[in-house]
Design a protein around this motif. Structure first.
Motif, short mmCIF file in Angstrom:
data_model
loop_
_atom_site.label_atom_id
_atom_site.label_comp_id
_atom_site.label_asym_id
_atom_site.label_seq_id
_atom_site.Cartn_x
_atom_site.Cartn_y
_atom_site.Cartn_z
N LEU A 145 0.84 -1.19 0.00
CA LEU A 145 0.00 0.00 0.00
C LEU A 145 0.88 1.24 0.00
O LEU A 145 1.75 1.42 0.85
N THR A 146 0.62 2.13 -0.97
CA THR A 146 1.29 3.43 -1.05
C THR A 146 0.26 4.51 -0.76
O THR A 146 -0.83 4.50 -1.35
N LEU B 124 -0.73 13.15 4.30
CA LEU B 124 -1.69 12.71 5.29
C LEU B 124 -1.03 12.56 6.65
O LEU B 124 0.14 12.21 6.75
N GLY B 125 -1.80 12.82 7.71
CA GLY B 125 -1.31 12.62 9.07
C GLY B 125 -1.33 11.15 9.45
O GLY B 125 -1.83 10.28 8.71
N GLU B 126 -0.79 10.86 10.61
CA GLU B 126 -0.68 9.46 11.05
C GLU B 126 -2.04 8.81 11.21
O GLU B 126 -2.22 7.63 10.88
N VAL B 127 -3.03 9.55 11.73
CA VAL B 127 -4.36 8.96 11.94
C VAL B 127 -4.98 8.58 10.60
O VAL B 127 -5.59 7.51 10.44
N GLU C 104 -3.42 5.47 9.19
CA GLU C 104 -3.94 4.28 9.84
C GLU C 104 -5.33 3.92 9.31
O GLU C 104 -5.67 2.74 9.17
N SER C 105 -6.15 4.95 9.01
CA SER C 105 -7.47 4.67 8.44
C SER C 105 -7.34 3.95 7.10
O SER C 105 -8.13 3.04 6.78
N ALA C 106 -6.33 4.34 6.31
CA ALA C 106 -6.11 3.67 5.02
C ALA C 106 -5.72 2.21 5.22
O ALA C 106 -6.20 1.31 4.51
N PRO D 201 0.04 -4.23 -5.90
CA PRO D 201 0.22 -3.03 -5.07
C PRO D 201 -0.96 -2.06 -5.25
O PRO D 201 -1.50 -1.91 -6.36
N ILE D 202 -1.37 -1.40 -4.18
CA ILE D 202 -2.47 -0.43 -4.18
C ILE D 202 -1.89 0.94 -3.85
O ILE D 202 -1.10 1.10 -2.92
#
Length: 773
Positions: free
Chosen positions: A617-618, A623-626, A629-631, A655-656
């Motif tokens: 996953l790329t 984006l922030g850390e939160v 993590e959602s991704a 790969p996504i």
């Protein structure tokens, strides 16, 4: 030319460095006496003089002749040395006596060149400038008579402004040109430093002379006053009379009189007298007993608020409630001044341009109070809130005390603007100082560091403003009553523009309402397609631009929808949801930023290759850390439910790449979880996300949709972007009560508790649909 090699005893010196051409008396300690005795025992009249170094011999020294050997007046042994040629020190050899003998090779000076003569001339001028400062006229004549550049350079051995390290560097530099270059640089630096030092000495001398003269004049004035029968303590009687006449609290009066006593005892030239006078002026200028009468007409107060602002019913109701409670306390004879908890602290939070600051002015008008604005943006010094200690030079009271002084009453409306932008550093934490200011249980005895007196702030109506709540410390946020102003709908913007913005901009453009007419359709077009803001600041700028052109007679005086292109240009915003979601892998999410609600288009793409070798996953888009993590959670959920979602497992081995456009803007928060999940499923199933659909919510690994914040702002953004359906978490249903009816009618809200409900309804139909939950 063959160099002459001599064998000489060595005399090491600790605290002096000798250069060629010097005549110096030397005190003979035991090693030095041994060197002199060894030379005389060998019938030599010369010895080698070199600086003493730690752990090794010096590379160079000077050959010195023993002019005289005897004793100082105190009886200590001494020798008079005359230094001659510079010499390079070779290997050690044996010789008579206890001294160290070495082979020395004389170093012949370079033949003068044009360059060395130029440097010698420059150095001679600098040396003469130094000697002139010391009025050493005989030495100036001697230096002026030296023609040889090498000899002139070696006169630096007498320079007191050169350190031993620099003299040793000159000794170890046989090249005449290099020695002169160093001396020119060092002497110029010394003259520059001496000039600065002389200027400082001159300033200090003038200052001392001025103070002495002023002291003499003051003493003479004191003697004259004494002869005339006038008392000392200049101005103290005036301050005492002002204090007696002022309506001060007892504690303040006592403190002020104590300071007057100190003023009477202090001398006129003492700086303490100036500090005391400044403090007394500050205390006497504060409105200790002044209070404005509140307007208790609730109907009139609401009319004032309605006349100044459209909508904002929650804020207006809060102000009217505050007025009603005060009026009720007065009717029942209860104290409304100086009581614990009688104050009110309101925090207006919302995007820029929604009218937070101007609302504070309207509240002051509705109450009939004075209004003072205190700008806190960028404040990092705690003393800006609490004031400086009087012992500091330039001490001042804090901004709160200065605001009270400016208002002229003890119960003004104080607007603490941009409280979310208060910082902290080594000078303290202003936000922590605000805790006492804004806590109704404490601020009746607020103590400013400059005043050192209790100041009652409990009757001050504090109104704070902020764009975001995340940067406000929780303890400070807890002291305030939060009222959010999330933004305006399109119809509210049209009403605000018609009733407030257009009249104000017409006046600024020197145009009357009879000379120009603005249609509602034009205002609606400006609000819908020329701006995408929560407030009305950009809308007002566009109106100002249009009226300026009308005022100059460039266009007809009727501003309608057709005239907007010529007045302010073409529309800047058009609905793009259909275009952005025209391919699989793109979903429309809703977010809240410091500028209000916004629509984020989250894009997903599948790349060729094996995810085990390319990373799986790329994530891009700053984006922030939160949010990252959602991704990860979204992808893990999709992989875990691939069969149920109708996804080919082979696609998950590739790969996504997940991207959130507008990469220059930082983004963070958990509410994009369902949008990322939908984008991934859309990509992997090949089904487009419906163009009219937006969504927000945090997703868990089990697919639960968790509640989020900023519902009203997100729905307003969805309406502005042309979305007609929005998926919200089920647990956010109570937040819909704050959403205007106009928005609820324009946008259909689906409340969901599981992400599969969104995937079922948000994706376009396909032959193989998603399994029912």
């Amino acid at each position: 030319m063959t160099q002459v090699v001599k064998r000489l005893p060595v005399l090491f010196l600790d605290d002096v460095v000798l250069l060629p051409g010097m005549v110096v008396p030397i005190e003979l300690d035991e090693p030095a006496q041994a060197a002199v005795d060894a030379a005389r025992a060998a019938d030599l009249e010369e010895i080698l003089v070199a600086p003493r170094l730690e752990g090794h011999y010096a590379a160079y020294g000077v050959v010195a002749s023993l002019e005289k050997v005897g004793k100082f007046r105190n009886g200590g042994p001494a020798a008079l040395l005359r230094t001659g040629e510079r010499a390079r020190i070779g290997s050690g050899v044996t010789g008579p006596g206890a001294a160290l003998w070495v082979e020395v090779e004389a170093v012949e000076p370079d033949q003068p060149t044009d360059r060395t003569r130029e440097l010698a001339a420059d150095y001679r001028k600098l040396v003469i400038a130094v000697l002139q400062k010391r009025e050493a006229w005989q030495i100036i004549d001697t230096v002026s008579a030296i023609d040889d550049p090498s000899t002139l350079a070696d006169t630096a051995g007498w320079a007191p402004y050169l350190s031993n390290d620099r003299k040793r560097e000159l000794l170890e530099t046989p090249e005449v040109e290099r020695r002169l270059e160093l001396l020119v640089e060092w002497t110029r630096d010394y003259l520059a430093e001496a000039e600065v030092s002389d200027k400082i000495d001159e300033d200090v001398r003038e200052s001392v002379e001025k103070r002495n003269r002023e002291y003499l004049l003051r003493e003479q004035l004191r003697a004259i006053r004494k002869e005339l029968g006038e008392e000392d303590g200049e101005g103290s009687d005036d301050y005492r009379a002002r204090i007696e006449a002022a309506e001060l609290p007892d504690a303040v009066r006592e403190a002020a009189l104590r300071e007057v006593d100190k003023l009477e005892r202090s001398s006129d030239q003492s700086p303490e007298g100036g500090w005391i006078r400044t403090w007394l002026d500050t205390v006497l200028d504060l409105p200790w007993s002044e209070r404005s009468q509140d307007n208790t007409d609730l109907t009139g107060a609401r009319a004032v608020l309605d006349a100044d602002h459209h909508g904002l019913d929650e804020v207006k109701e809060r102000i009217v409630e505050y007025l009603g409670v005060r009026a009720r306390r007065e009717e029942r004879g209860l104290s409304v001044v100086g009581g614990r908890g009688s104050g009110a602290v309101i925090l207006l939070a919302g995007p820029p341009g929604v009218g937070k600051t101007s609302l504070g002015e309207s509240v002051a008008r509705a109450l009939g109070r004075k209004f003072v604005r205190v700008a806190l943006g960028g404040v990092r010094d705690e003393a800006e809130i609490r004031g400086h200690r009087r012992t500091y030079v330039g001490a001042l009271p804090g901004r709160i005390v200065r605001a009270i002084k400016e208002a002229g009453t003890m119960n003004p409306v104080v607007l603490l603007d941009e409280v979310d932008k208060v910082g902290s550093d080594f000078r303290g934490d202003p936000a922590a100082a605000l805790l006492e200011v804004l806590d109704p249980a404490q601020n009746h005895t607020f103590r400013d560091h400059y005043l050192e007196l209790d100041l009652d702030l409990s009757d001050v109506l504090f109104i704070a403003t902020a764009n975001v709540l995340e940067t406000i410390p929780p303890a400070l946020l807890d002291r305030m009553e939060l009222v959010t102003i999330d933004g305006y709908t399109e119809e509210e913007k049209v009403a605000i523009a018609r009733d407030f913005l257009v009249p104000r901009q017409l006046e600024r453009a020197a145009v009357t309402a009879e000379e120009v007419t603005v249609t509602d359709d034009a205002l609606r077009e400006l609000a819908a397609n020329y701006t995408r803001e929560a407030g009305v600041r950009v809308l007002e700028r566009l109106l100002a631009k249009a009226f300026r052109k009308v005022a100059l007679g460039e266009l007809p005086a009727v501003v309608d929808e057709d005239a907007l292109t010529d007045l302010v240009g073409r529309p800047r915003f058009t609905p793009e949801s259909g275009e952005r979601t025209a391919v699989p892998g793109v979903a429309s999410g809703l977010a809240v930023t410091g500028m209000g609600g916004d629509v984020l288009y989250i894009e997903a793409s599948s790349l060729p290759g094996d995810r085990s070798s390319n990373g799986g996953l790329t994530i891009t888009g700053q984006l922030g850390e939160v949010m990252k993590e959602s991704a990860q959670i979204a992808l893990s959920y999709v992989r875990a439910h691939a069969d149920e979602l109708g996804i080919d497992p082979a696609l998950l081995d590739r790969p996504i790449h997940l991207h959130v456009p507008a990469g220059a803007v930082p983004k963070d928060g958990p509410s994009a979880g369902v949008t990322m999940t939908t984008a991934l499923v859309s990509l992997l199933t090949g089904r487009n996300v419906r163009a009219e659909v937006g969504m927000t919510g945090e997703v868990s690994l089990t697919g639960r949709v968790l509640p989020i914040g900023g519902v009203k702002q997100k729905l307003l953004a969805a309406q502005r972007a042309g979305l007609t359906e929005v998926f919200l978490p089920q647990r956010n249903e109570p937040d819909l009560d704050d959403v205007p009816a106009e928005v609820r009618e324009a946008v259909t809200v689906h409340l969901v508790s599981d992400v599969r409900e969104i995937l079922t309804d948000a994706l376009e139909a396909a032959d193989s649909g998603i399994a029912a939950a």
